[in-house]
Design an enzyme around this catalytic site. Structure first.
Site, PDB file in Angstrom:
ATOM      1  N   ASP A  96       0.872  -1.178   0.000  1.00 21.04           N
ATOM      2  CA  ASP A  96       0.000   0.000   0.000  1.00 21.04           C
ATOM      3  C   ASP A  96       0.909   1.228   0.000  1.00 21.04           C
ATOM      4  O   ASP A  96       2.107   1.128   0.277  1.00 21.04           O
ATOM      5  CB  ASP A  96      -0.893   0.006   1.246  1.00 21.04           C
ATOM      6  CG  ASP A  96      -1.755   1.255   1.327  1.00 21.04           C
ATOM      7  OD1 ASP A  96      -2.279   1.688   0.286  1.00 21.04           O
ATOM      8  OD2 ASP A  96      -1.899   1.829   2.432  1.00 21.04           O
ATOM      9  N   SER A  97       0.320   2.391  -0.245  1.00 18.20           N
ATOM     10  CA  SER A  97       1.086   3.622  -0.182  1.00 18.20           C
ATOM     11  C   SER A  97       1.538   3.905   1.250  1.00 18.20           C
ATOM     12  O   SER A  97       2.420   4.722   1.465  1.00 18.20           O
ATOM     13  CB  SER A  97       0.223   4.780  -0.680  1.00 18.20           C
ATOM     14  OG  SER A  97      -0.982   4.822   0.053  1.00 18.20           O
ATOM     15  N   TYR A 103      -0.365   8.404  -2.460  1.00 16.71           N
ATOM     16  CA  TYR A 103      -0.352   8.133  -3.902  1.00 16.71           C
ATOM     17  C   TYR A 103      -1.535   8.843  -4.577  1.00 16.71           C
ATOM     18  O   TYR A 103      -1.490   9.149  -5.761  1.00 16.71           O
ATOM     19  CB  TYR A 103      -0.500   6.626  -4.165  1.00 16.71           C
ATOM     20  CG  TYR A 103       0.724   5.762  -3.921  1.00 16.71           C
ATOM     21  CD1 TYR A 103       1.887   6.278  -3.341  1.00 16.71           C
ATOM     22  CD2 TYR A 103       0.710   4.415  -4.276  1.00 16.71           C
ATOM     23  CE1 TYR A 103       2.990   5.467  -3.117  1.00 16.71           C
ATOM     24  CE2 TYR A 103       1.817   3.602  -4.065  1.00 16.71           C
ATOM     25  CZ  TYR A 103       2.957   4.124  -3.486  1.00 16.71           C
ATOM     26  OH  TYR A 103       4.042   3.315  -3.273  1.00 16.71           O
ATOM     27  N   GLY A 104      -2.587   9.060  -3.782  1.00 15.38           N
ATOM     28  CA  GLY A 104      -3.862   9.535  -4.344  1.00 15.38           C
ATOM     29  C   GLY A 104      -3.823  10.917  -4.955  1.00 15.38           C
ATOM     30  O   GLY A 104      -4.736  11.308  -5.677  1.00 15.38           O
ATOM     31  N   CYS A 127      -4.203  -1.082  -2.120  1.00 14.16           N
ATOM     32  CA  CYS A 127      -4.288   0.371  -2.249  1.00 14.16           C
ATOM     33  C   CYS A 127      -5.190   0.621  -3.440  1.00 14.16           C
ATOM     34  O   CYS A 127      -4.923   0.117  -4.547  1.00 14.16           O
ATOM     35  CB  CYS A 127      -2.886   0.928  -2.499  1.00 14.16           C
ATOM     36  SG  CYS A 127      -2.839   2.672  -2.934  1.00 14.16           S
ATOM     37  N   ASN A 128      -6.249   1.369  -3.243  1.00 14.99           N
ATOM     38  CA  ASN A 128      -7.177   1.620  -4.350  1.00 14.99           C
ATOM     39  C   ASN A 128      -6.508   2.408  -5.467  1.00 14.99           C
ATOM     40  O   ASN A 128      -6.722   2.135  -6.647  1.00 14.99           O
ATOM     41  CB  ASN A 128      -8.390   2.392  -3.846  1.00 14.99           C
ATOM     42  CG  ASN A 128      -9.388   1.489  -3.156  1.00 14.99           C
ATOM     43  OD1 ASN A 128     -10.329   1.025  -3.768  1.00 14.99           O
ATOM     44  ND2 ASN A 128      -9.166   1.206  -1.880  1.00 14.99           N
ATOM     45  N   THR A 129      -5.693   3.400  -5.087  1.00 15.56           N
ATOM     46  CA  THR A 129      -5.074   4.246  -6.101  1.00 15.56           C
ATOM     47  C   THR A 129      -4.140   3.410  -6.988  1.00 15.56           C
ATOM     48  O   THR A 129      -4.216   3.474  -8.218  1.00 15.56           O
ATOM     49  CB  THR A 129      -4.293   5.390  -5.418  1.00 15.56           C
ATOM     50  OG1 THR A 129      -5.186   6.070  -4.540  1.00 15.56           O
ATOM     51  CG2 THR A 129      -3.719   6.346  -6.416  1.00 15.56           C
ATOM     52  N   GLU A 149      -5.691   9.398   9.511  1.00 16.84           N
ATOM     53  CA  GLU A 149      -4.326   9.274  10.038  1.00 16.84           C
ATOM     54  C   GLU A 149      -4.174  10.013  11.361  1.00 16.84           C
ATOM     55  O   GLU A 149      -3.411   9.612  12.228  1.00 16.84           O
ATOM     56  CB  GLU A 149      -3.315   9.792   9.018  1.00 16.84           C
ATOM     57  CG  GLU A 149      -3.375   8.980   7.740  1.00 16.84           C
ATOM     58  CD  GLU A 149      -2.033   8.613   7.155  1.00 16.84           C
ATOM     59  OE1 GLU A 149      -1.042   9.262   7.479  1.00 16.84           O
ATOM     60  OE2 GLU A 149      -2.003   7.654   6.350  1.00 16.84           O
ATOM     61  N   CYS A 209     -11.146   3.407  -0.806  1.00 12.95           N
ATOM     62  CA  CYS A 209      -9.840   3.835  -0.304  1.00 12.95           C
ATOM     63  C   CYS A 209      -9.583   3.017   0.947  1.00 12.95           C
ATOM     64  O   CYS A 209     -10.495   2.838   1.771  1.00 12.95           O
ATOM     65  CB  CYS A 209      -9.856   5.321   0.016  1.00 12.95           C
ATOM     66  SG  CYS A 209      -8.373   5.890   0.871  1.00 12.95           S
ATOM     67  N   THR A 210      -8.360   2.538   1.085  1.00  8.66           N
ATOM     68  CA  THR A 210      -8.084   1.614   2.197  1.00  8.66           C
ATOM     69  C   THR A 210      -8.172   2.275   3.580  1.00  8.66           C
ATOM     70  O   THR A 210      -8.212   1.589   4.584  1.00  8.66           O
ATOM     71  CB  THR A 210      -6.695   0.978   2.014  1.00  8.66           C
ATOM     72  OG1 THR A 210      -5.783   2.003   1.642  1.00  8.66           O
ATOM     73  CG2 THR A 210      -6.727  -0.091   0.961  1.00  8.66           C
ATOM     74  N   HIS A 211      -8.181   3.609   3.622  1.00  9.03           N
ATOM     75  CA  HIS A 211      -8.322   4.276   4.924  1.00  9.03           C
ATOM     76  C   HIS A 211      -9.783   4.305   5.409  1.00  9.03           C
ATOM     77  O   HIS A 211     -10.044   4.451   6.585  1.00  9.03           O
ATOM     78  CB  HIS A 211      -7.844   5.723   4.842  1.00  9.03           C
ATOM     79  CG  HIS A 211      -6.366   5.890   4.910  1.00  9.03           C
ATOM     80  ND1 HIS A 211      -5.513   5.364   3.970  1.00  9.03           N
ATOM     81  CD2 HIS A 211      -5.578   6.536   5.817  1.00  9.03           C
ATOM     82  CE1 HIS A 211      -4.272   5.693   4.292  1.00  9.03           C
ATOM     83  NE2 HIS A 211      -4.287   6.402   5.403  1.00  9.03           N
TER      84      HIS A 211
HETATM   85  N1  DGL Z   1      -4.012   3.852   0.106  1.00  5.93           N
HETATM   86  C1  DGL Z   1      -4.591   4.894  -0.685  1.00  5.93           C
HETATM   87  C2  DGL Z   1      -5.827   4.337  -1.418  1.00  5.93           C
HETATM   88  O1  DGL Z   1      -6.401   3.330  -1.032  1.00  5.93           O
HETATM   89  C3  DGL Z   1      -4.992   6.080   0.158  1.00  5.93           C
HETATM   90  C4  DGL Z   1      -3.829   6.916   0.625  1.00  5.93           C
HETATM   91  C5  DGL Z   1      -3.060   7.549  -0.518  1.00  5.93           C
HETATM   92  O2  DGL Z   1      -3.543   8.507  -1.168  1.00  5.93           O
HETATM   93  O3  DGL Z   1      -1.967   7.073  -0.787  1.00  5.93           O
HETATM   94  O4  DGL Z   1      -6.218   4.897  -2.406  1.00  5.93           O
END
Ligand code: DGL
Length: 287
Positions: free
Chosen positions: A20-21, A52-53, A83-85, A162, A194-196
Site C-alpha cells: 500500500d502507499s 499516492y492519491g 491500495c485503491n489508487t 491518520e 480507499c483503504t483508509h
Molecule cells: N491507500 C490509498 C488508497 O487506497 C490512500 C492513501 C493515498 O492517497 O496514498 O487509495
C-alpha cells in the site's frame, strides 16, 4: 524449473505479499489474518512517498512496480495491491507482466456492490487519482452495464483517519459535505474506495442514515484472496512464519498508527527503500 514454476505445495508455502502507499493496506491485512490465519504475510507500506492519491498515473505506476519487485524479492506467491489508487492505475500493467497472480481491491469491491444494490445506484468515494481513473465505473459496467455510478473524491478523509479524527463535529461536517451530492443521487450502496475509509464506517453510517449499504473493499479483497488461493491450489500447508512488515520511512509512526488499523500491535517493522534495490532476476516478469 524456475523458482516461480514449482509445485502447488511449494508455491503454497511461500508468503503472500501486500503493498500500500502507507498504512491503509493494514485494513486488508487485518481481514487476511482473520480469513487466512495459516498464511505468512509480507507487507510493504510506502510511508516515504504516501499519499499516492494526489500523484500522477506515471508516478503511481513507477511506485507500484518498485513495491511489487521488492515483494517478489521476498519470494511471495501472489501480490495483493491493498491500495485503491495503485489498483486503479497500475493493476493492469502489473498483472500483464508479473508471473504470479496479482489481485487489486477494485474488482472485489465492485463485485460486492453489484450483489448488494437493490436500486442499481452505486456511489464510490476514493482519492482524486482513483476517481479520475474511472476504474470503479469500468469495473462496475463490465459486470452490469446498466448500473448508475456516481463517484466523488474525499481528499480530507485520509489525513483525518491518520490523525485519528474519526468522530466529532469537524469530521462529520467534512463527511456531510462530500456525501450530500451522492445522497441526492439516490444511491443505496456506497463503495469505500480507499483503504483508509473502513475506519470511518461508524461516522459514514451516521451521516448517511439508514438504508445505504457500505461496501468495504478490504473485506471483499480478503475473500477474493481466499477464492484465488483455492482455485490455484496454492493455500499454505506448512508452518506459518511470522508476518513481516516493511515501511520506507517513519517506522515508529507506522507502529503507533498501525495498532488502530490492524486492531493489534505490530511486532517488528523494518525499513526498506525499494527504489534503491537491484531489480530481481528477469524470470519474475512474463516475456
Ligand atoms: N491507500 C490509498 C488508497 O487506497 C490512500 C492513501 C493515498 O492517497 O496514498 O487509495
Amino acid at each position: 524449473m524456475d523458482k516461480y514454476n514449482n509445485s502447488h505445495q511449494e508455491a503454497g508455502n511461500r508468503p503472500i505479499g501486500i503493498f500500500d502507499s502507507g498504512i491503509g493496506g493494514l485494513t486488508v491485512v487485518q481481514q487476511l489474518m482473520k480469513l487466512l490465519p495459516n498464511e505468512s504475510l509480507v507487507y510493504f507500506g510506502d510511508t516515504a512517498r504516501v499519499p499516492y492519491g494526489t500523484k500522477s498515473d506515471r508516478a503511481v505506476k513507477e511506485f507500484a512496480w518498485e513495491d511489487s519487485l521488492f515483494l517478489l524479492g521476498h519470494g511471495v506467491k501472489m501480490i495483493v495491491v491493498a491500495c485503491n489508487t495503485a489498483s486503479a492505475v497500475a493493476l493492469d500493467e502489473l498483472s500483464r507482466y508479473l508471473k504470479i497472480p496479482v489481485l487489486g481491491v477494485i474488482n472485489p469491491g465492485a463485485k460486492a456492490a453489484v450483489k448488494v444494490t437493490k436500486n442499481g445506484r452505486i456511489g464510490v468515494i476514493g482519492t482524486q487519482a482513483t476517481v479520475d481513473s474511472k476504474a470503479y465505473e469500468s469495473e462496475l459496467s463490465a459486470i452490469v452495464p446498466e448500473m448508475f455510478v456516481t463517484a466523488t473524491s474525499c481528499p480530507l478523509f485520509v489525513p483525518l483517519v491518520e490523525e485519528g479524527w474519526l468522530e466529532g463535529e469537524i469530521p462529520e461536517k467534512v463527511a456531510i459535505n462530500y456525501l450530500s451530492p451522492l445522497l441526492s443521487n439516490g444511491i443505496d450502496t456506497l463503495i469505500l474506495g480507499c483503504t483508509h475509509y473502513p475506519l470511518m464506517k461508524p461516522l459514514l453510517s451516521k451521516v448517511l442514515g439508514g438504508g445505504i449499504t457500505l461496501v468495504d473493499s478490504a473485506a471483499e479483497t480478503a475473500r477474493e484472496t481466499v477464492r484465488l488461493l483455492d482455485e490455484m491450489q496454492i493455500k499454505s500447508t506448512g508452518e506459518k512464519r511470522a508476518n513481516q512488515f516493511f515501511v520506507s520511512d517513519l517506522p515508529r509512526r507506522f507502529e503507533s498508527m498501525g495498532k488502530r488499523f490492524l486492531g493489534e500491535p505490530i511486532e517488528s517493522i523494518a525499513i526498506a527503500e525499494p527504489w534503491k534495490s537491484a531489480r530481481p532476476n528477469q524470470c519474475v516478469i512474463k516475456p
